[in-house]
Design a protein around this motif. Structure first.
Motif, PDB file in Angstrom:
ATOM      1  N   GLU A 107      47.201  41.368  46.495  1.00 47.26           N
ATOM      2  CA  GLU A 107      48.487  41.308  45.800  1.00 47.26           C
ATOM      3  C   GLU A 107      48.554  42.273  44.614  1.00 47.26           C
ATOM      4  N   LEU A 108      47.457  42.963  44.348  1.00 43.89           N
ATOM      5  CA  LEU A 108      47.386  43.819  43.164  1.00 43.89           C
ATOM      6  C   LEU A 108      47.218  45.288  43.537  1.00 43.89           C
ATOM      7  N   THR A 109      47.941  46.110  42.810  1.00 46.56           N
ATOM      8  CA  THR A 109      47.727  47.559  42.882  1.00 46.56           C
ATOM      9  C   THR A 109      46.906  47.931  41.660  1.00 46.56           C
ATOM     10  N   MET A 110      45.757  48.593  41.863  1.00 49.13           N
ATOM     11  CA  MET A 110      44.852  48.885  40.747  1.00 49.13           C
ATOM     12  C   MET A 110      44.579  50.381  40.617  1.00 49.13           C
ATOM     13  N   GLU A 111      44.373  50.781  39.372  1.00 47.89           N
ATOM     14  CA  GLU A 111      44.059  52.178  39.066  1.00 47.89           C
ATOM     15  C   GLU A 111      43.244  52.240  37.784  1.00 47.89           C
ATOM     16  N   ALA A 112      42.264  53.136  37.759  1.00 52.89           N
ATOM     17  CA  ALA A 112      41.449  53.336  36.552  1.00 52.89           C
ATOM     18  C   ALA A 112      41.882  54.622  35.856  1.00 52.89           C
ATOM     19  N   VAL A 124      37.590  53.251  29.416  1.00 49.30           N
ATOM     20  CA  VAL A 124      38.345  53.394  30.663  1.00 49.30           C
ATOM     21  C   VAL A 124      39.136  52.110  30.869  1.00 49.30           C
ATOM     22  N   THR A 125      40.419  52.245  31.163  1.00 47.97           N
ATOM     23  CA  THR A 125      41.284  51.079  31.377  1.00 47.97           C
ATOM     24  C   THR A 125      41.651  50.961  32.857  1.00 47.97           C
ATOM     25  N   VAL A 126      41.533  49.732  33.342  1.00 46.62           N
ATOM     26  CA  VAL A 126      41.943  49.443  34.716  1.00 46.62           C
ATOM     27  C   VAL A 126      43.274  48.700  34.658  1.00 46.62           C
ATOM     28  N   GLN A 127      44.264  49.255  35.330  1.00 46.79           N
ATOM     29  CA  GLN A 127      45.593  48.653  35.378  1.00 46.79           C
ATOM     30  C   GLN A 127      45.741  47.871  36.682  1.00 46.79           C
ATOM     31  N   MET A 128      46.269  46.645  36.570  1.00 44.36           N
ATOM     32  CA  MET A 128      46.486  45.797  37.749  1.00 44.36           C
ATOM     33  C   MET A 128      47.952  45.375  37.767  1.00 44.36           C
ATOM     34  N   THR A 129      48.678  45.804  38.771  1.00 40.59           N
ATOM     35  CA  THR A 129      50.105  45.486  38.880  1.00 40.59           C
ATOM     36  C   THR A 129      50.332  44.510  40.025  1.00 40.59           C
ATOM     37  N   ASN A 130      51.100  43.478  39.739  1.00 39.22           N
ATOM     38  CA  ASN A 130      51.399  42.461  40.753  1.00 39.22           C
ATOM     39  C   ASN A 130      52.470  42.993  41.706  1.00 39.22           C
ATOM     40  N   LYS A 131      52.055  43.304  42.914  1.00 30.78           N
ATOM     41  CA  LYS A 131      52.994  43.814  43.915  1.00 30.78           C
ATOM     42  C   LYS A 131      53.453  42.718  44.876  1.00 30.78           C
ATOM     43  N   GLY A 132      52.996  41.486  44.620  1.00 30.47           N
ATOM     44  CA  GLY A 132      53.369  40.369  45.475  1.00 30.47           C
ATOM     45  C   GLY A 132      54.728  39.788  45.098  1.00 30.47           C
ATOM     46  N   GLY A 133      55.082  38.709  45.745  1.00 32.16           N
ATOM     47  CA  GLY A 133      56.379  38.094  45.501  1.00 32.16           C
ATOM     48  C   GLY A 133      56.304  36.810  44.717  1.00 32.16           C
ATOM     49  N   ARG A 134      55.172  36.546  44.068  1.00 31.51           N
ATOM     50  CA  ARG A 134      55.015  35.312  43.298  1.00 31.51           C
ATOM     51  C   ARG A 134      54.326  35.597  41.975  1.00 31.51           C
ATOM     52  N   THR A 135      54.480  34.685  41.039  1.00 35.96           N
ATOM     53  CA  THR A 135      53.753  34.784  39.769  1.00 35.96           C
ATOM     54  C   THR A 135      52.345  34.257  40.000  1.00 35.96           C
ATOM     55  N   LEU A 168      50.946  36.958  35.728  1.00 35.90           N
ATOM     56  CA  LEU A 168      51.731  38.144  36.095  1.00 35.90           C
ATOM     57  C   LEU A 168      52.901  37.768  36.992  1.00 35.90           C
ATOM     58  N   LYS A 169      54.095  38.101  36.551  1.00 35.18           N
ATOM     59  CA  LYS A 169      55.262  37.969  37.411  1.00 35.18           C
ATOM     60  C   LYS A 169      55.275  39.166  38.363  1.00 35.18           C
ATOM     61  N   PRO A 170      55.994  39.070  39.440  1.00 37.39           N
ATOM     62  CA  PRO A 170      56.078  40.222  40.349  1.00 37.39           C
ATOM     63  C   PRO A 170      56.527  41.478  39.603  1.00 37.39           C
ATOM     64  N   GLY A 171      55.750  42.547  39.740  1.00 39.90           N
ATOM     65  CA  GLY A 171      56.071  43.806  39.066  1.00 39.90           C
ATOM     66  C   GLY A 171      55.396  43.982  37.720  1.00 39.90           C
ATOM     67  N   ASP A 172      54.861  42.893  37.132  1.00 43.29           N
ATOM     68  CA  ASP A 172      54.187  42.996  35.829  1.00 43.29           C
ATOM     69  C   ASP A 172      52.796  43.616  35.988  1.00 43.29           C
ATOM     70  N   THR A 173      52.293  44.178  34.879  1.00 42.65           N
ATOM     71  CA  THR A 173      50.975  44.821  34.884  1.00 42.65           C
ATOM     72  C   THR A 173      50.073  44.210  33.818  1.00 42.65           C
ATOM     73  N   ALA A 174      48.829  43.978  34.187  1.00 44.32           N
ATOM     74  CA  ALA A 174      47.787  43.537  33.244  1.00 44.32           C
ATOM     75  C   ALA A 174      46.701  44.598  33.241  1.00 44.32           C
ATOM     76  N   THR A 175      45.935  44.620  32.172  1.00 41.49           N
ATOM     77  CA  THR A 175      44.867  45.627  32.066  1.00 41.49           C
ATOM     78  C   THR A 175      43.581  45.006  31.520  1.00 41.49           C
ATOM     79  N   PHE A 176      42.510  45.652  31.789  1.00 38.11           N
ATOM     80  CA  PHE A 176      41.248  45.349  31.106  1.00 38.11           C
ATOM     81  C   PHE A 176      40.534  46.677  30.904  1.00 38.11           C
TER      82      PHE A 176
END
Length: 234
Positions: A107-112, A124-135, A168-176
């Motif tokens: 459900e996540l799209t990730m990129e470093a 280095v930051t890893v971005q995780m975006t919720n591409k699914g249809g649920r929170t 994460l709501k659909p479309g939101d992004t979290a990072t670590f």
């Protein structure tokens, strides 16, 4: 005393004796009848008492046993089994809900990306975006391994921060982020090529390319390289 007088006296005695015998027989018969009558109610009273106690009366006995069985088997074990089932079902539902609320890797799209503020501080930051249809939740630490150019890999140690709830709501992004010491000597042989990332509370990993423009990482791969908790992107 003449003969006729003597004869009459014998007749009287015989009659008296007969009457006495008849009376005795009558008394004996009455006494037996009374005894039998007295015994019969006593026996009936005993049987009646046992029946009332549920001892000899089949209906009363069955009813008593039935109540006891219902109370202890159906009422006791049955209710206990129902409560146990509800409890187990509750536990199962709780585990299912807890597991289901976390974001799955798919459900996540990730990129470093390189997020180093300068050439002396590696980050280095890893971005995780919720591409699914649920929170869903990415609360906690991601699992991270560094894969080197020589084919070896090493786990990245966690930082000491306390994770915060991150939904994460659909479309939101979290990072670590992954912080590390920069190589300033130019002779270090640590050459990371990929990050193997497993989202929090997941078991499936993805391989992300190490940002090409990130400052050189100073080896060895030890506790000086740390991964920090996931948070909502600014």
């Amino acid at each position: 005393m003449n003969a006729s007088t003597s004869t009459r006296r014998r007749i009287v005695r015989t009659a008296a004796a007969a009457l006495t015998a008849a009376a005795a027989l009558s008394l004996t018969a009455c006494s037996g009848s009374d005894t039998a009558a007295a015994s019969k109610p006593a026996a009936q009273a005993g049987t009646g008492g046992a029946a009332q106690a549920g001892g000899n009366d089949p209906a009363a006995g069955t009813q008593g046993t039935g109540d006891g069985t219902t109370s202890h088997t159906t009422g006791g074990s049955g209710n206990g089994a129902a409560k146990g089932t509800e409890k187990s079902a509750g536990k199962g539902a709780g585990k299912s809900t807890a597991k289901g609320k976390f974001c799955r890797t798919t459900e996540l799209t990730m990129e470093a990306v390189d997020s180093s503020p300068d050439q002396h501080t590696g980050d280095v930051t890893v971005q995780m975006t919720n591409k699914g249809g649920r929170t869903c939740s990415v609360t906690g630490f991601a699992g991270v391994d560094l894969k080197d150019a020589d084919g070896t890999s090493a786990p990245v140690h966690r930082g000491g921060e306390q994770p915060r709830i991150t939904n994460l709501k659909p479309g939101d992004t979290a990072t670590f982020s992954i912080s590390y010491k920069v190589d300033t000597s130019g002779g270090n042989l640590a050459t990371p090529t990929h990050l193997i990332v497993t989202p929090p509370n997941e078991t499936h990993s993805v391989s992300l390319k190490w940002p090409a423009n990130a400052p050189k990482l100073a080896g060895p791969y030890d506790e000086k390289i740390q991964v920090h908790p996931v948070g909502i992107a600014n």
